[in-house]
Motif scaffolding. Structure first.
Motif, mmCIF file in Angstrom:
data_model
loop_
_atom_site.group_PDB
_atom_site.id
_atom_site.type_symbol
_atom_site.label_atom_id
_atom_site.label_comp_id
_atom_site.label_asym_id
_atom_site.label_seq_id
_atom_site.Cartn_x
_atom_site.Cartn_y
_atom_site.Cartn_z
ATOM 1 N N GLY A 99 85.120 -49.567 -29.650
ATOM 2 C CA GLY A 99 83.373 -49.128 -28.567
ATOM 3 C C GLY A 99 82.755 -47.887 -28.619
ATOM 4 O O GLY A 99 83.434 -46.937 -28.787
ATOM 5 N N VAL A 100 82.065 -47.518 -27.947
ATOM 6 C CA VAL A 100 81.000 -46.753 -27.979
ATOM 7 C C VAL A 100 82.243 -45.446 -26.374
ATOM 8 O O VAL A 100 81.672 -46.329 -25.366
ATOM 9 C CB VAL A 100 79.722 -46.075 -27.681
ATOM 10 C CG1 VAL A 100 78.974 -45.431 -27.269
ATOM 11 C CG2 VAL A 100 79.154 -47.390 -28.755
ATOM 12 N N ARG A 101 81.846 -43.814 -27.098
ATOM 13 C CA ARG A 101 82.433 -43.403 -25.754
ATOM 14 C C ARG A 101 81.001 -43.157 -24.732
ATOM 15 O O ARG A 101 80.361 -42.610 -25.277
ATOM 16 C CB ARG A 101 83.443 -42.341 -25.914
ATOM 17 C CG ARG A 101 82.571 -41.415 -27.040
ATOM 18 C CD ARG A 101 83.669 -39.811 -26.539
ATOM 19 N NE ARG A 101 82.603 -39.186 -27.365
ATOM 20 C CZ ARG A 101 81.688 -37.797 -27.051
ATOM 21 N NH1 ARG A 101 81.823 -37.797 -26.224
ATOM 22 N NH2 ARG A 101 81.775 -37.011 -27.457
ATOM 23 N N PRO A 102 81.937 -42.367 -23.759
ATOM 24 C CA PRO A 102 80.596 -42.193 -22.944
ATOM 25 C C PRO A 102 80.845 -40.575 -22.838
ATOM 26 O O PRO A 102 81.417 -39.733 -23.838
ATOM 27 C CB PRO A 102 81.243 -43.056 -21.261
ATOM 28 C CG PRO A 102 82.529 -42.493 -21.507
ATOM 29 C CD PRO A 102 83.098 -42.789 -22.852
ATOM 30 N N PHE A 106 82.058 -32.174 -19.932
ATOM 31 C CA PHE A 106 81.546 -30.781 -20.621
ATOM 32 C C PHE A 106 80.240 -31.297 -21.142
ATOM 33 O O PHE A 106 79.539 -30.582 -21.219
ATOM 34 C CB PHE A 106 82.743 -30.498 -21.900
ATOM 35 C CG PHE A 106 81.888 -29.896 -23.002
ATOM 36 C CD1 PHE A 106 81.952 -28.036 -22.868
ATOM 37 C CD2 PHE A 106 81.128 -29.681 -24.311
ATOM 38 C CE1 PHE A 106 81.424 -27.147 -23.789
ATOM 39 C CE2 PHE A 106 80.682 -28.718 -24.812
ATOM 40 C CZ PHE A 106 80.453 -27.514 -24.429
ATOM 41 N N GLU A 107 80.038 -32.191 -21.530
ATOM 42 C CA GLU A 107 78.609 -32.687 -22.271
ATOM 43 C C GLU A 107 77.503 -33.468 -21.020
ATOM 44 O O GLU A 107 76.590 -32.797 -21.489
ATOM 45 C CB GLU A 107 78.679 -34.398 -23.122
ATOM 46 C CG GLU A 107 80.012 -33.963 -24.137
ATOM 47 C CD GLU A 107 80.230 -35.414 -24.759
ATOM 48 O OE1 GLU A 107 79.501 -35.116 -26.530
ATOM 49 O OE2 GLU A 107 80.014 -36.048 -24.207
ATOM 50 N N LYS A 108 78.362 -33.875 -19.932
ATOM 51 C CA LYS A 108 77.507 -33.656 -19.054
ATOM 52 C C LYS A 108 77.210 -32.674 -18.164
ATOM 53 O O LYS A 108 75.938 -32.181 -17.294
ATOM 54 C CB LYS A 108 78.480 -34.423 -17.811
ATOM 55 C CG LYS A 108 78.284 -35.870 -18.196
ATOM 56 C CD LYS A 108 79.453 -36.546 -16.963
ATOM 57 C CE LYS A 108 79.351 -38.311 -17.144
ATOM 58 N NZ LYS A 108 80.574 -38.226 -16.467
ATOM 59 N N GLN A 120 71.856 -37.278 -25.950
ATOM 60 C CA GLN A 120 72.809 -36.360 -27.292
ATOM 61 C C GLN A 120 74.400 -36.691 -27.154
ATOM 62 O O GLN A 120 74.842 -36.483 -26.125
ATOM 63 C CB GLN A 120 72.528 -35.155 -27.885
ATOM 64 C CG GLN A 120 70.729 -35.138 -28.326
ATOM 65 C CD GLN A 120 70.323 -34.020 -28.398
ATOM 66 O OE1 GLN A 120 71.301 -32.685 -28.186
ATOM 67 N NE2 GLN A 120 69.746 -34.140 -30.183
ATOM 68 N N TYR A 121 75.148 -36.248 -27.915
ATOM 69 C CA TYR A 121 76.612 -35.978 -28.273
ATOM 70 C C TYR A 121 76.937 -34.780 -28.538
ATOM 71 O O TYR A 121 76.283 -34.176 -30.082
ATOM 72 C CB TYR A 121 77.083 -37.081 -28.030
ATOM 73 C CG TYR A 121 77.185 -38.098 -28.154
ATOM 74 C CD1 TYR A 121 78.570 -38.841 -26.769
ATOM 75 C CD2 TYR A 121 76.275 -38.493 -27.804
ATOM 76 C CE1 TYR A 121 77.801 -40.212 -25.900
ATOM 77 C CE2 TYR A 121 76.068 -40.888 -26.923
ATOM 78 C CZ TYR A 121 77.044 -40.539 -26.000
ATOM 79 O OH TYR A 121 76.391 -41.733 -25.713
ATOM 80 N N ALA A 122 77.549 -33.836 -28.220
ATOM 81 C CA ALA A 122 79.038 -32.574 -28.756
ATOM 82 C C ALA A 122 80.457 -32.831 -29.652
ATOM 83 O O ALA A 122 81.316 -33.714 -29.386
ATOM 84 C CB ALA A 122 78.616 -31.550 -27.679
ATOM 85 N N ALA A 207 75.276 -41.761 -30.574
ATOM 86 C CA ALA A 207 77.273 -41.705 -29.878
ATOM 87 C C ALA A 207 78.157 -42.096 -30.441
ATOM 88 O O ALA A 207 77.760 -43.175 -31.329
ATOM 89 C CB ALA A 207 77.136 -42.611 -28.359
ATOM 90 N N PRO A 208 79.473 -41.194 -30.780
ATOM 91 C CA PRO A 208 80.125 -41.373 -31.261
ATOM 92 C C PRO A 208 80.840 -43.452 -31.111
ATOM 93 O O PRO A 208 81.556 -43.634 -30.110
ATOM 94 C CB PRO A 208 81.344 -40.598 -31.245
ATOM 95 C CG PRO A 208 80.561 -39.967 -30.567
ATOM 96 C CD PRO A 208 79.111 -40.143 -29.672
ATOM 97 N N ALA A 209 80.886 -43.972 -31.815
ATOM 98 C CA ALA A 209 82.288 -44.917 -31.793
ATOM 99 C C ALA A 209 83.070 -45.526 -32.697
ATOM 100 O O ALA A 209 83.650 -44.747 -33.361
ATOM 101 C CB ALA A 209 81.249 -46.285 -33.015
ATOM 102 N N TYR A 210 84.213 -45.922 -31.548
ATOM 103 C CA TYR A 210 85.373 -45.978 -32.093
ATOM 104 C C TYR A 210 85.899 -47.454 -32.515
ATOM 105 O O TYR A 210 85.438 -48.005 -31.672
ATOM 106 C CB TYR A 210 86.446 -45.899 -31.099
ATOM 107 C CG TYR A 210 86.048 -44.160 -30.895
ATOM 108 C CD1 TYR A 210 87.161 -43.034 -31.743
ATOM 109 C CD2 TYR A 210 84.735 -43.820 -29.829
ATOM 110 C CE1 TYR A 210 86.437 -41.609 -31.213
ATOM 111 C CE2 TYR A 210 84.644 -42.280 -29.605
ATOM 112 C CZ TYR A 210 85.575 -41.011 -30.342
ATOM 113 O OH TYR A 210 85.067 -40.139 -29.480
#
Length: 245
Positions: A99-102, A106-108, A120-122, A207-210
Motif C-alpha cells: 500500500g501507500v506509505r504515510p 522528516f516530511e511532516k 508531496q513526498y520527499a 505517494a510512494p506505493a509498495y
C-alpha cells in the motif's frame, strides 16, 4: 505480532489418556508453542535478509520472541517503541501489508514549515544514501537544521543560525526550493568550476506505493502448520521421558 496457542480435543480420550493430558500435555503444549515460535523467528529473519533491501542490524534485532507459559501463548513480534528513532513495527508496515506509505517524521517537519506541500513526498537522492539504502539520521538532522525545521519540541534548539559556531557546522548550505523545474531540498557546493547545487531530496506529487514483500503473518502460519505435529510429538515424548513417576 504472531501468537501461538496450541490445544487438543479431549472429547474422545480414554480415562488413562485424560490422566496423561492432565499431568503432561499442558507442559508439552507450552514447549511446542515455544519451539514453533523459535522456528518462526528464524524463518522470518531469513526472509527479511532475502527480501528487504539491505536491512540494518537494528531492523533485524527488532524481532523478539516471548516463550509460552500455561497462561500466555508464545509470541513473535517487532518491538513497537524505541528511546529514539522510529521502531521497526512502524516502518515495516508497507513491506508487510503493501500500500501507500504515510508521511515520515522528516516530511511532516518540511510540511509544517511550508517547505513542502501537504500532498508531496520527499524522495532521497542516491548520493546521500548509506550502505543500507537510507539517509542517515545525522544527515537528516543537518538538513532539518539548515532548513529551520529541526525544532519541534519546546526548549529544543537545533536550527542553524548566523552565529559563528552554527555557520562552522555548515548546515546553512541546505535549502528548499525549485531548481530548474524540480522542487526539493538542495545542497550548496563549491567546486573547482565554481558554485553549484545538488539535490538531497526531490519532492514527488504522488505517494510512494509498495507491494507486499514480507508477508510476516503468512510466513508464520506456514511454518507453524508445517512443523506443529512434529514439534508436539517431540515435546510430548520429552515430557513423558523426563516426567516423575
Amino acid at each position: 505480532m504472531f501468537k501461538l496457542e496450541i490445544g487438543v480435543d479431549d472429547g474422545q480420550l480414554t480415562k488413562s489418556a485424560i490422566e496423561m493430558q492432565r499431568r503432561h500435555i499442558p507442559f508439552a503444549l507450552v514447549l511446542t508453542a515455544t519451539r514453533l515460535a523459535q522456528r518462526i523467528k528464524k524463518g522470518e529473519l531469513a526472509v527479511m535478509r532475502k527480501r528487504l533491501d539491505r536491512p540494518t542490524p537494528t531492523t533485524l534485532n527488532s524481532l523478539f520472541l516471548k516463550a509460552a507459559t500455561k497462561a500466555k501463548p508464545a509470541r513473535v513480534y517487532f518491538k513497537d517503541s524505541w528511546t529514539s528513532g522510529i521502531p521497526a513495527d512502524t516502518y515495516l508496515q508497507q513491506a508487510v501489508f503493501g500500500g501507500v506509505r504515510p508521511h515520515k517524521r522528516f516530511e511532516k517537519s518540511l510540511i509544517a514549515q511550508g517547505i513542502m506541500k501537504s500532498g508531496q513526498y520527499a524522495l532521497p537522492s542516491k548520493s546521500f544514501l548509506n550502505q543500507y539504502g537510507n539517509v542517515s539520521r545525522g544527515t537528516m538532522t543537518k538538513v532539518l537544521s539548515g532548513l529551520g525545521a529541526a525544532e519541534t519540541t519546546s526548549g529544543f534548539k537545533a536550527n542553524a543560525t548566523d552565529s559563528k559556531r552554527s555557520m562552522a557546522k555548515g548546515n546553512r548550505r541546505y535549502f528548499g526550493g525549485v531548481v530548474g523545474d524540480e522542487s526539493g531540498v538542495w545542497e550548496r557546493m563549491n567546486t573547482k568550476w565554481g558554485a553549484a547545487v545538488r539535490p538531497v531530496f526531490v519532492f514527488s506529487d504522488g505517494a510512494p506505493a509498495y507491494r507486499t514483500i514480507f508477508p510476516f503473518f503468512k510466513i508464520a502460519e506456514n511454518i507453524a502448520r508445517a512443523h506443529r505435529t512434529q514439534e508436539f510429538n517431540d515435546a510430548l515424548a520429552q515430557t513423558l521421558a523426563t516426567a516423575r513417576p
